[in-house]
Design a protein around this motif. Structure first.
Motif, short mmCIF file in Angstrom:
data_model
loop_
_atom_site.label_atom_id
_atom_site.label_comp_id
_atom_site.label_asym_id
_atom_site.label_seq_id
_atom_site.Cartn_x
_atom_site.Cartn_y
_atom_site.Cartn_z
N SER A 40 0.84 -1.18 0.00
CA SER A 40 0.00 0.00 0.00
C SER A 40 0.88 1.25 0.00
O SER A 40 2.05 1.19 0.37
N PRO A 41 0.33 2.37 -0.42
CA PRO A 41 1.14 3.59 -0.49
C PRO A 41 1.60 4.04 0.89
O PRO A 41 1.06 3.62 1.90
N ASP A 42 2.60 4.90 0.88
CA ASP A 42 3.09 5.48 2.13
C ASP A 42 2.01 6.42 2.66
O ASP A 42 1.56 7.31 1.93
N ARG A 43 1.63 6.23 3.91
CA ARG A 43 0.54 7.01 4.49
C ARG A 43 0.97 7.57 5.83
O ARG A 43 1.41 6.84 6.70
N LYS A 98 -4.06 14.11 6.40
CA LYS A 98 -3.62 12.81 5.87
C LYS A 98 -2.71 13.10 4.69
O LYS A 98 -3.03 13.92 3.83
N GLU A 141 -0.69 11.00 1.70
CA GLU A 141 -0.44 9.75 1.00
C GLU A 141 0.53 10.03 -0.14
O GLU A 141 0.37 11.01 -0.87
N CYS A 142 1.50 9.16 -0.28
CA CYS A 142 2.48 9.28 -1.36
C CYS A 142 2.56 7.95 -2.10
O CYS A 142 2.37 6.89 -1.49
N THR A 157 0.23 10.16 -4.82
CA THR A 157 -0.02 11.31 -3.95
C THR A 157 -1.52 11.50 -3.72
O THR A 157 -2.31 11.40 -4.65
N GLY A 169 -4.62 12.43 -0.21
CA GLY A 169 -4.89 12.80 1.18
C GLY A 169 -5.40 14.21 1.30
O GLY A 169 -5.73 14.86 0.30
N CYS A 175 5.40 15.11 -0.38
CA CYS A 175 5.90 13.81 -0.84
C CYS A 175 7.25 13.96 -1.53
O CYS A 175 8.16 13.14 -1.31
#
Length: 158
Positions: A51-54, A71, A73-74, A77, A79, A88
């Motif tokens: 899963s993506p970096d969160r 939030k 997310e990367c 990208t 959030g 990111c």
């Protein structure tokens, strides 16, 4: 005795040369050209299908418009972070092998200055590793640590 050693060495070398010249020739193929731009290096989450970096970024007392819980997310990208793309990119440009979220070492010599009441906490997962880091602006080391995380963290005035 020395003469025997020299003759043995010369004979061995001659036998090696004869064996090499009798061996079939090996055709060397040219090495294919490598394109100058290979593109971006894939990140661990892209290679493993993880899963993506969160990350969750919670900021308090950083001034009007900077406080809140966001939030981030990367890869890809997303959030609710107000500067998700820039945040990111900032995290991606940091060096591998270095803990981006490490606290200031306990034995660090820090200047005695106060950067304001702002605090932040970043939790979540980055490159498959858990993150739980706190930030403040209580001395020169912590101010520098905060500033190194902008735009993940907002710019905060003194």
């Amino acid at each position: 005795m020395l003469r025997r050693l020299v003759l043995t060495a010369v004979a061995s070398a001659a036998a090696s040369v004869a064996a090499l010249s009798a061996a079939p020739a090996v055709a060397l193929s040219p090495v294919p050209a490598v394109p100058a731009d290979l593109g971006p290096i894939p990140l661990p989450s892209q290679l493993t299908g993880a899963s993506p970096d969160r990350l969750t970024v919670k900021v308090t007392d950083a001034g009007e418009g900077n406080n809140g819980t966001y939030k981030l997310e990367c890869h890809p990208t997303g959030g609710t972070h107000p500067s998700a793309q820039e945040a990111c990119e900032k995290l991606d440009q940091e060096r591998w092998g270095r803990d981006l979220f490490a606290p200031t070492p306990a034995d660090a010599n820090c200047t005695m200055q106060y950067g304001g009441p702002a605090t932040a906490r970043i939790t979540g997962t980055w490159h498959g590793r858990p993150v739980d880091a706190t930030y403040d602006r209580s001395n020169g080391c912590e101010i520098s640590r905060w500033n190194n995380m902008v735009p993940v963290l907002p710019e905060a005035g003194a």
